[in-house]
Design an enzyme around this catalytic site. Structure first.
Site, short mmCIF file in Angstrom:
data_model
loop_
_atom_site.label_atom_id
_atom_site.label_comp_id
_atom_site.label_asym_id
_atom_site.label_seq_id
_atom_site.Cartn_x
_atom_site.Cartn_y
_atom_site.Cartn_z
N ASP A 68 66.33 52.69 36.74
CA ASP A 68 67.24 53.75 36.34
C ASP A 68 67.50 52.89 34.54
OD1 ASP A 68 68.12 55.35 37.92
OD2 ASP A 68 69.34 53.78 38.78
N ASP A 125 69.27 66.17 43.78
CA ASP A 125 70.77 64.50 43.70
C ASP A 125 71.87 66.24 44.71
OD1 ASP A 125 69.07 63.07 42.06
OD2 ASP A 125 70.56 64.24 40.28
#
Lengths: 257, 216
Positions: free
Chosen positions: A11, A130
């Site tokens: 990330d 998600d």
């Protein structure tokens, strides 16, 4: 035979690797290019690179980071985060991404998946989903898609959406449980299984890995084609090879070259 | 040695260039990789590499959009007999036709059709995505020093369509994915890999070294 893939995920925020809990509380975990090089040497099967830089102006630098990251490794790289249109996808592919992951843009307008697949081939287009569990304890399990780091509910059923984007030409689904992300209590197996069973494209399980058995569960119980983890590798809890050997011992076909 | 790495706006050129340079340095060979689509440069090169990521029809369109490019490739490969390597869609483009999103004519250097993968085992997902081993169908210099078979090295595949050749003698190696997938093809000075050598770590670098050493 085709092997199950183990994918460390970077990330990246403002050019640095970060890791948070349920998409918040980010801590620094190093330089993405150095991390990529280390994971390449360690035998990772792919690298996932998610740009979570918030501001538009800071995003300009991402292509350069992607270019240097891709240059640093001999394994495929999936890049995602903030991809809005076909020009963004093209720029990332030209910078060295092998696959590009689309998230919010696909939720907003699914047809981008079909347009991207026609242009760049289905194999290059990943749709990142998600999802959070939204059903109550006494209901049958239902998962809904959230955007913007889990802040925005969309009212879209995750399984239906996965089937739609697979039909439109997505080559892979990167499935993150927002309930589990960063918690280290394991993947959301019912979610992973529901999506894996529903689509005939590979599904990457993500969100929640804390032990090596969680990786095994993602494949054996969840039916994932690939398993993704971040913190357990970034902070040195386990090496890539330890994880692969553990999975191989559990009877999963792994590449141990 | 001059290498022409064809850039026709179809994907990841830099990884291929980097991998070629690593392969050359491993065997102590000095190479000069020129990235582009200039017909003159292609004709003057000693070896040609045609990469490609993307949908068949879109890649064909880009290839044909560059004036004189396919003619230059034809001259370098067919008339001068220079070694040629197609990678992924760059290999598929050698076929007679591709069936990805409608029927599109390919270069027709190797007779065959590019069709969607339809594994016999319905549990297998498409695209064929990830690391797989290679099974040799016949010996070939491109496979030198590469451990083959079930316990051999792995190559990275990323494709939903595959090359079905008319002449099975053109197939050097396959990979098993619910059926035999064409992994390496070769005929005379023309070769191609369905997998990405530039992304295939040990196996990939060795294959590129073999290509640089190849004297068909």
């Amino acid at each position: 035979m085709l092997k199950t893939r183990l994918i460390p995920c970077l990330d990246v925020k403002n050019g640095r690797v970060v890791k948070g809990v349920q998409f918040l509380d980010l801590v620094d975990a190093g330089d993405p290019v150095e991390s990529a090089r280390a994971y390449d040497k360690a035998g990772a099967d792919e690298l996932c690179f998610l740009d979570i830089t918030a501001s538009a102006e800071a995003r300009g630098t991402i292509l350069d980071v992607v270019r240097r990251t891709a240059e640093a490794c001999f394994m495929p790289v999936t890049v995602g985060g903030g991809v809005r249109n076909l020009d963004d996808i093209r720029a990332l592919l030209l910078a060295g991404a092998d696959k590009v992951s689309i998230n919010t843009a696909a939720v907003r307008d699914k047809t981008i998946v079909a347009r991207a697949a026609a242009k760049f081939g289905t194999q290059a287009i990943v749709v990142a989903i998600d999802a959070k569990k939204v059903s109550l304890a006494n209901e049958s399990e239902r998962f809904e898609i959230f955007t913007h780091g889990g802040r925005n509910p969309t009212g879209i059923d995750a399984v239906e959406f996965a089937c739609d984007v697979a039909r439109l030409g997505a080559g892979e689904i990167l499935l993150t449980s927002m309930d589990r992300d960063g918690t280290k209590i394991g993947y959301d197996i019912p979610l992973t299984k529901a999506i894996s069973n529903a689509v005939n494209i590979p599904v990457v399980a993500s969100g929640g890995v804390g032990t090596l058995d969680h990786l095994v569960d993602g494949v054996k119980l969840g039916g994932a084609s690939a398993v993704l983890a971040a913190s357990i590798f970034h902070f040195g809890t386990y090496t890539i090879m330890e994880a692969k050997q553990h999975m191989a011992k559990a009877g999963i076909a792994m590449r141990l070259d | 040695m001059k290498i022409a790495l064809i850039d026709y706006d179809a994907g990841n050129i830099h990884s291929v260039r980097k991998a070629l340079n690593v392969a050359a340095s491993n065997i102590g060979l000095s190479i000069d990789v020129s990235v582009g689509s200039d017909p003159d440069t292609i004709c003057k090169a000693d070896r040609i590499v045609l990469p490609g990521d993307g949908a068949f029809a879109d890649c064909v369109e880009h290839l044909r959009a560059v004036e004189g490019l396919t003619e230059a490739l034809g001259e370098a490969v067919h008339k001068k007999g220079h070694p040629f390597l197609g990678i992924c869609v760059g290999m598929q483009l050698l076929a007679t036709k591709g069936l990805e999103l409608g029927e599109t004519a390919g270069l027709d250097w190797l007779k065959g059709t590019v069709e969607r993968i339809q594994p016999n085992d319905k549990a297998l997902k498409v695209p064929h995505m990830g690391w797989n081993t290679l099974n040799a169908r016949q010996p070939h210099p491109l496979l030198n020093n590469i451990e083959l078979g079930t316990n051999g090295l792995h190559a990275y595949f990323l494709h939903a369509y595959h090359f079905i050749p008319h002449n099975m003698n053109d197939v050097i190696a396959t990979s098993e994915y619910g059926q035999a997938i064409t992994a390496v093809i070769a005929k005379d000075n023309i070769a191609g890999t369905q997998f990405h050598p530039e992304k295939s770590q040990k196996l990939g670098v060795q294959l590129l070294q073999n290509f640089l050493n190849w004297t068909p």
